[in-house]
Design a protein around this motif. Structure first.
Motif, short mmCIF file in Angstrom:
data_model
loop_
_atom_site.label_atom_id
_atom_site.label_comp_id
_atom_site.label_asym_id
_atom_site.label_seq_id
_atom_site.Cartn_x
_atom_site.Cartn_y
_atom_site.Cartn_z
N UNK A 1 85.26 -41.73 12.08
CA UNK A 1 86.20 -40.86 11.37
C UNK A 1 86.83 -41.56 10.18
N UNK A 2 87.20 -42.84 10.34
CA UNK A 2 87.81 -43.59 9.24
C UNK A 2 86.78 -43.83 8.12
N UNK A 3 85.58 -44.24 8.52
CA UNK A 3 84.56 -44.55 7.51
C UNK A 3 84.12 -43.30 6.75
N UNK A 4 84.05 -42.16 7.43
CA UNK A 4 83.61 -40.91 6.80
C UNK A 4 84.79 -39.95 6.61
N UNK A 5 85.95 -40.51 6.31
CA UNK A 5 87.16 -39.70 6.18
C UNK A 5 87.03 -38.65 5.08
N UNK A 6 86.30 -38.97 4.02
CA UNK A 6 86.11 -38.02 2.91
C UNK A 6 84.95 -37.07 3.17
N UNK A 7 84.20 -37.32 4.24
CA UNK A 7 83.07 -36.46 4.63
C UNK A 7 83.25 -36.06 6.09
N UNK A 8 84.31 -35.33 6.41
CA UNK A 8 84.65 -35.08 7.82
C UNK A 8 83.64 -34.22 8.57
N UNK A 9 82.95 -33.30 7.87
CA UNK A 9 81.94 -32.49 8.57
C UNK A 9 80.79 -33.37 9.05
N UNK B 1 79.70 -21.89 21.15
CA UNK B 1 80.38 -20.91 20.31
C UNK B 1 81.80 -21.36 19.97
N UNK B 2 82.53 -21.85 20.96
CA UNK B 2 83.90 -22.31 20.73
C UNK B 2 83.93 -23.53 19.81
N UNK B 3 82.95 -24.42 19.98
CA UNK B 3 82.87 -25.61 19.11
C UNK B 3 82.64 -25.20 17.66
N UNK B 4 81.69 -24.29 17.45
CA UNK B 4 81.43 -23.80 16.09
C UNK B 4 82.63 -23.04 15.54
N UNK B 5 83.36 -22.35 16.42
CA UNK B 5 84.53 -21.57 15.99
C UNK B 5 85.63 -22.49 15.46
N UNK B 6 85.91 -23.60 16.18
CA UNK B 6 87.01 -24.44 15.65
C UNK B 6 86.57 -25.23 14.42
N UNK B 7 85.28 -25.49 14.27
CA UNK B 7 84.80 -26.10 13.03
C UNK B 7 84.93 -25.11 11.88
N UNK B 8 84.59 -23.85 12.14
CA UNK B 8 84.70 -22.80 11.11
C UNK B 8 86.15 -22.61 10.68
N UNK B 9 87.08 -22.53 11.65
CA UNK B 9 88.50 -22.35 11.31
C UNK B 9 89.05 -23.56 10.56
N UNK B 10 88.56 -24.75 10.90
CA UNK B 10 89.02 -25.94 10.18
C UNK B 10 88.53 -25.92 8.73
N UNK B 11 87.31 -25.44 8.52
CA UNK B 11 86.77 -25.33 7.15
C UNK B 11 87.55 -24.31 6.34
N UNK C 1 87.74 -35.90 14.02
CA UNK C 1 87.02 -35.64 12.76
C UNK C 1 87.17 -34.21 12.26
N UNK C 2 87.23 -33.24 13.18
CA UNK C 2 87.39 -31.84 12.74
C UNK C 2 88.78 -31.60 12.17
N UNK C 3 89.78 -32.36 12.64
CA UNK C 3 91.13 -32.22 12.08
C UNK C 3 91.14 -32.64 10.61
N UNK C 4 90.33 -33.65 10.26
CA UNK C 4 90.24 -34.07 8.86
C UNK C 4 89.60 -32.99 7.99
N UNK C 5 88.72 -32.19 8.59
CA UNK C 5 88.18 -31.03 7.85
C UNK C 5 89.31 -30.06 7.54
#
Length: 409
Positions: free
Chosen positions: A284-292, A154-164, A191-195
């Motif tokens: 993260x570098x290779x998929x910098x434009x696709x962070x999710x 739940x916490x993992x999904x929460x910080x991904x949601x807030x980053x989005x 990677x989530x920070x890049x989101x």
């Protein structure tokens, strides 16, 4: 979300909540809480009860050598028991699972609307992705057993949601909570920070770090005041870094460190700990434009190398893949990987029963099923990455869209 779809999701969520709560009160829950595929030394409900037993009597819960989980888990269980006993804990876990399903829906909905990368995200509807997560046995069973991995998911999904959403404070807060529950989730932070940066260009790494530091400090100081000791800082880290609890699980660590000579232990501890970290920066570098995509991929890699994995770790990775519908259509080895994962989980259960209950097997057979499971998840992750890179390349070279790609040795 239109009203019709919202009504369907509400009905499915309510149905899931009722079924999970009912089953968590049955003897089925007690049986599941003893299964190593679901309960690990760092997620077991029975171990939380041991920690609570010590805490109620004014003793350090970490002094018994049984409780290794975060103080946050302990305080949540303690508060729920004060409010309504064990039933309140079951309600909490059922609610968090349903809330996770809604977060999966919102994450999917956000990216289904992404017109920039429609060649990646279009596919399965957000409603079905949420249903896949909620009714997935890998999600369903840990909740019935009250495994604390439900809280971590739940916490993992929460910080991904807030980053989005680009909500910097919410992101920093939930990252702090997630790391406080399980330090291993640090592999998802970059990677989530890049989101977050993609959604909110004004978000700065300095500001995010200071907010994170503030929340983490509050968690540490608050826990120290309530426990009257700082042992909670060292004991869980010691378990994650030293792997001294070699309780069998579906991971790769326990058997290896049972058999390894003591003089080589430190070296292989370093190797196993560094292995997942080596993937963070390149991906993260290779998929910098696709962070999710980078974040979901790191979920899969993290679940392979996690010291005490459970099926709940795999559920998060496998349930989020349908968001990238077009990428899934271009995956070549889905059938092989899916069959390998199912085969390993069923076979592992059989071998463990044969080894422990019947006494006619041994650890080698059970560990072999763990290796098959790791290979299945690895193949799924590699195939997914290959499909993403292929779609990305073809979007940049539309004139070669219909030409077959051949890998040059």
């Amino acid at each position: 979300m239109d009203s019709k779809e919202k009504l369907k999701l509400t009905f499915i969520s309510l149905f899931t909540f009722i079924i999970q709560f009912y089953l968590s009160k049955s003897k089925f829950s007690e049986a599941l809480s003893k299964r190593i595929e679901i309960s690990t030394p760092v997620s077991s409900f029975l171990r939380v009860q041991e920690g609570l037993f010590l805490y109620r009597r004014g003793l350090d819960p970490y002094s018994g050598g049984v409780y290794y989980q975060s103080p946050l888990i302990l305080f949540l269980h303690f508060s729920c028991e004060l409010l309504g006993g064990v039933d309140a804990i079951r309600i909490l876990y059922s609610f968090l699972t349903v809330a996770s399903g809604w977060l999966v829906y919102k994450i999917s909905e956000k990216y289904q609307e992404n017109k920039k990368h429609r060649d990646l995200y279009c596919g399965t509807s957000s409603l079905w992705i949420s249903i896949i997560y909620l009714l997935n046995p890998l999600t369903f069973l840990p909740n019935i057993a009250c495994s604390s991995d439900v809280i971590l998911n739940f916490l993992t999904l929460a910080f991904i949601y807030f980053s989005i959403q680009g909500f910097q404070v919410g992101y920093a807060c939930t990252v702090a909570l997630s790391l406080f529950v399980n330090p291993g989730t640090i592999s998802l932070v970059l990677p989530s920070y890049y989101i977050l940066k993609q959604s909110n260009p004004k978000a700065s790494i300095t500001g995010t770090f200071f907010v994170f530091l503030f929340y983490m400090s509050c968690l540490i100081i608050g826990s120290a005041i309530l426990l009257q000791t700082f042992t909670f800082l060292m004991t869980p880290l010691h378990v994650y870094m030293n792997a001294h609890d070699l309780t069998p699980n579906i991971g790769l660590w326990w058997y290896f460190f049972t058999e390894i000579f003591e003089e080589f232990r430190l070296f292989f501890l370093f190797v196993f700990a560094v292995a997942p970290v080596m993937f963070i920066i390149p991906i993260t570098i290779r998929l910098q434009k696709l962070p999710l995509i980078a974040t979901v991929l790191m979920m899969g890699i993290h679940s392979i190398f996690k010291i005490y994995p459970s099926i709940a770790d795999y559920s998060l990775f496998l349930s989020l893949l349908p968001i990238f519908g077009k990428a899934q259509e271009n995956m070549k080895y889905s059938l092989l990987a899916n069959n390998g994962i199912v085969f390993a989980l069923v076979l592992g259960t059989t071998f463990y029963h044969s080894w422990i209950t019947l006494g006619c097997g041994n650890a080698n057979f059970f560990y072999a099923s763990n290796l098959i499971l790791a290979i299945g998840i690895s193949l799924k992750a590699m195939d997914f990455l290959r499909a993403v890179l292929m779609i990305e390349w073809r979007s940049k070279h539309p004139e070669k869209k219909n030409e077959p790609l051949v890998q040059i040795p």
